[in-house]
Motif scaffolding. Structure first.
Motif, PDB file in Angstrom:
ATOM      1  N   TYR A  95      40.557 -43.071  48.030  1.00 24.29           N
ATOM      2  CA  TYR A  95      39.237 -43.241  48.570  1.00 24.29           C
ATOM      3  C   TYR A  95      39.187 -42.375  50.052  1.00 24.29           C
ATOM      4  O   TYR A  95      38.010 -41.973  50.134  1.00 24.29           O
ATOM      5  CB  TYR A  95      38.956 -44.652  48.858  1.00 24.29           C
ATOM      6  N   HIS A 118      38.259 -39.180  48.662  1.00 23.87           N
ATOM      7  CA  HIS A 118      36.865 -38.946  48.259  1.00 23.87           C
ATOM      8  C   HIS A 118      35.863 -38.885  49.610  1.00 23.87           C
ATOM      9  O   HIS A 118      34.905 -38.041  49.581  1.00 23.87           O
ATOM     10  CB  HIS A 118      36.516 -40.227  47.443  1.00 23.87           C
ATOM     11  N   SER A 141      31.313 -42.638  44.069  1.00 24.33           N
ATOM     12  CA  SER A 141      32.677 -42.080  45.037  1.00 24.33           C
ATOM     13  C   SER A 141      32.070 -41.907  46.551  1.00 24.33           C
ATOM     14  O   SER A 141      32.916 -42.287  47.242  1.00 24.33           O
ATOM     15  CB  SER A 141      32.791 -40.364  44.497  1.00 24.33           C
ATOM     16  N   ASN A 195      31.318 -45.954  47.766  1.00 22.45           N
ATOM     17  CA  ASN A 195      32.693 -46.782  47.595  1.00 22.45           C
ATOM     18  C   ASN A 195      33.795 -46.229  48.671  1.00 22.45           C
ATOM     19  O   ASN A 195      34.560 -47.100  49.275  1.00 22.45           O
ATOM     20  CB  ASN A 195      33.163 -46.988  46.300  1.00 22.45           C
ATOM     21  N   SER A 196      33.754 -45.066  48.790  1.00 22.25           N
ATOM     22  CA  SER A 196      34.651 -44.426  49.878  1.00 22.25           C
ATOM     23  C   SER A 196      34.211 -44.630  51.293  1.00 22.25           C
ATOM     24  O   SER A 196      35.062 -45.104  52.232  1.00 22.25           O
ATOM     25  CB  SER A 196      35.085 -42.916  49.589  1.00 22.25           C
ATOM     26  N   LYS A 243      35.056 -48.398  51.656  1.00 19.81           N
ATOM     27  CA  LYS A 243      36.596 -48.708  51.990  1.00 19.81           C
ATOM     28  C   LYS A 243      37.180 -48.361  53.290  1.00 19.81           C
ATOM     29  O   LYS A 243      38.012 -48.694  53.638  1.00 19.81           O
ATOM     30  CB  LYS A 243      37.382 -47.943  50.574  1.00 19.81           C
ATOM     31  N   LYS A 287      35.570 -44.911  42.056  1.00 15.29           N
ATOM     32  CA  LYS A 287      36.225 -45.990  42.950  1.00 15.29           C
ATOM     33  C   LYS A 287      35.867 -47.235  43.077  1.00 15.29           C
ATOM     34  O   LYS A 287      35.966 -48.118  44.014  1.00 15.29           O
ATOM     35  CB  LYS A 287      36.443 -45.210  44.652  1.00 15.29           C
TER      36      LYS A 287
END
Length: 623
Positions: free
Chosen positions: A283, A286, A331, A334-335, A338, A364
């Motif tokens: 992540y 990303h 991508s 969620n990156s 995270k 991800k």
């Protein structure tokens, strides 16, 4: 929110199916030491003790549950069931038919609201919560914060929904953070599409309410000043399921409008596509990829919503209909999540198996619903015409992503097990629940009331029975017997309902304590079907193991038949487990009321099994 279902990939398999059975669990970045168990609860129904259940009933008629109903006692009982995460469904403020104008909230039009209580997937304000759920609607955000804190104190994590594909037709943020504009606030409505418009438009046409299907009338025909067959929207917007009609059909998601992620009406993407190599990147990479790219406005809006709720104390999200949104957005989204909280729990509703790996690796996602393959197969077996032969085939097909495939037998979209259209009897799902919870390293989810055999039989208003209503104010009878006037002690449950809940409690607590269930898996079903007398396609067997724990799991899906046979453990497994010839005591982990022995002779393992109708055996050998 499953608004359609893809075709079931279930196969009726006759005879012996050759199948390479040895599947080693793939190590993954996010693997945990123990399994996770999610308790999905429909928040407005959980604490409601009113038993009137009048079709299309108001809050005064049928009652409603509140945030405050999740007391320390209630949460302790949920945790003790074997739960690690609670998914509070229906938290973001969505359209409801209730008058909150004294709190500055506009009334919602029944012509674009499903049911009286409204769909939780037609979100009206992402920076606030459903006022129905608060004792004091003016203080609703703080009341939800108190619930988040109580849940954490009880030892569980909190998940809520984010619905990225669509919002309510009358979206209206009242408590946006400074600088945050509502969806559509800056859209150029003279254009069908612009990369930074939040919506798509039917230029030059007004929105028209659908022609109602059959005998349907909003609010069941009750008079309401806003229920006039009209809703002002000029120009009309595309509907949530992608309908481009100014007057959507009744079966369209007419209460919602589709969000534009920078995909033109012809499908061309106005953003950088993610290189194929990024499926193998973490992540952080990303996140870095998107830092110098032009990002469509809708992406930024949903990123900010997610980060807001993480700051609030929420531990993760369930993403509705994720496959209808470009994987590149996930991508990006969620990156960002995270980077803020590497432990955030990200669960997505994806129904197309061909997209699973795309949304896990490129998008991800931590977890996806295992609906179209495992759930659909198990449902057929429970209903009596499916063969257990298909389950090892499903597991083999997802061996590289098995950890990411969330298992369930109920959720708010699916029929209740005990409903006549499914099994008609919650007991029939016991072997399926054991298999669902123990066959892989993935999380397990149950839906509130499942553990006491809730049949979903109420005629609530919008929609048909077999699924507990998500659209109307209603009581949930079997669950209410467990609530027992908010003692949360099951005091009104029948003996059979208490035994069912005890089964779930034993099973779920075992799964979150077992080391082997985060270890390796191998099918022994086909080996025994070929080599063992009296073993057939209504029985399933497999093994799970770790360095310190070996499990042999056998389930009998047949309602009226006891099976007796000598279960065999193949030589190569006995070698892997480093077992010499001799006898080994096995502990039965669910009830512990039977003694078993693994007899190893000339490298082959054998166990004398007598398994009752609908029984499962979890036999453990400790190192």
């Amino acid at each position: 929110m499953k608004k359609w279902a893809f075709g079931c990939f279930f196969l009726i398999l006759g005879g012996f199916l050759a199948c390479e059975s040895n599947i080693k669990t793939k190590e993954v970045e996010s693997i945990t030491e123990r399994k996770a168990v999610i308790y999905q609860v429909f928040t407005r129904l959980f604490g409601n003790t009113n038993t009137t259940n009048k079709p299309w009933g108001t809050i005064d008629d049928n009652g409603i549950g509140k945030f405050s109903d999740f007391t320390e006692t209630a949460l302790s009982e949920i945790r003790d069931l074997g739960v690690t995460h609670i998914w509070y469904t229906g938290i973001p403020h969505h359209a409801v038919i209730n008058d909150y104008t004294e709190f500055g909230i506009s009334n919602d039009d029944p012509d674009v609201v499903k049911g009286r209580a409204g769909s939780p997937y037609a979100v009206k304000d992402y920076y606030n919560v459903n006022p129905d759920l608060a004792d004091n609607p003016e203080n609703r955000l703080q009341e939800f914060k108190d619930l988040v804190d109580r849940t954490h104190k009880a030892g569980m994590k909190v998940l809520i929904d984010i619905v990225p594909n669509h919002v309510a037709r009358n979206y209206e943020g009242l408590t946006n953070p400074e600088g945050v504009l509502d969806f559509g606030a800056k859209d150029d409505t003279s254009l069908e599409y612009h990369v930074n418009n939040n919506f798509y438009y039917v230029v030059g046409e007004e929105f028209k309410v659908p022609s109602w299907d059959g005998d349907y009338q909003p609010l069941g025909g009750e008079n309401n000043v806003l229920s006039d067959g009209k809703f002002k929207e000029i120009p009309a917007k595309w509907t949530g399921n992608g309908s481009r009609l100014a007057q959507p059909h009744f079966n369209d998601w007419y209460e919602t409008v589709k969000v534009n992620y920078g995909v033109r009406p012809d499908g061309i993407k106005d953003f950088k596509e993610l290189p194929e190599s990024y499926k193998d990147k973490g992540y952080q990479e990303h996140y870095n990829f998107w830092q110098d790219k032009k990002i469509p406005d809708s992406w930024i809006k949903f990123r900010d919503i997610a980060l807001y709720w993480l700051d609030f104390g929420v531990d993760g999200f369930r993403f509705d209909m994720a496959e209808m949104v470009p994987v590149e957005f996930w991508s990006y989204m969620n990156s960002n999540i995270k980077m803020k909280n590497p432990e955030a729990f990200l669960l997505a509703e994806v129904y197309n198996p061909e997209l699973y790996r795309e949304y896990i690796h490129k998008g991800k996602m931590d977890y996806l619903y295992d609906k179209v393959e495992l759930y659909d197969s198990i449902k057929h077996i429970i209903k009596g015409y499916g063969w257990t032969d298909h389950i090892p085939v499903v597991q083999k097909g997802i061996q590289d992503i098995e950890h990411h495939m969330l298992h369930f037998l109920e959720n708010h979209d699916e029929q209740r097990i005990a409903s006549p259209d499914f099994a008609g009897n919650a007991e029939l799902a016991k072997p399926a629940m054991v298999v669902s919870a123990t066959i892989s390293t993935s999380p397990t989810m149950i839906y509130f009331g499942q553990e006491v055999g809730e049949p979903g039989a109420e005629e609530a208003g919008f929609g048909d029975p077999t699924r507990t209503s998500i659209f109307d104010y209603i009581g949930v009878p079997h669950h209410q017997r467990w609530i027992n006037d908010k003692r949360f002690d099951g005091g009104q449950l029948s003996k059979q309902e208490k035994q069912l809940r005890d089964f779930y409690k034993r099973l779920l607590n075992f799964t979150i304590s077992s080391e082997a269930l985060m270890g390796e898996y191998e099918d022994i079903h086909f080996f025994n079907k070929e080599n063992t007398e009296n073993y057939d396609h209504r029985v399933l067997s497999y093994v799970r193991w770790s360095p310190n724990e070996k499990l042999i799991i056998v389930s009998n899906f047949e309602e009226g038949k006891t099976y007796s046979f000598e279960l065999q453990i193949p030589e190569h497994l006995i070698q892997k487990w480093d077992l010499k010839d001799g006898n080994y005591d096995l502990k039965e982990e669910l009830y512990g009321n039977a003694l078993f022995q693994l007899m190893v002779e000339k490298g082959l393992g054998k166990i004398n099994i007598e398994i009752q109708p609908l029984e499962s055996l979890i036999l453990s050998l400790k190192s």
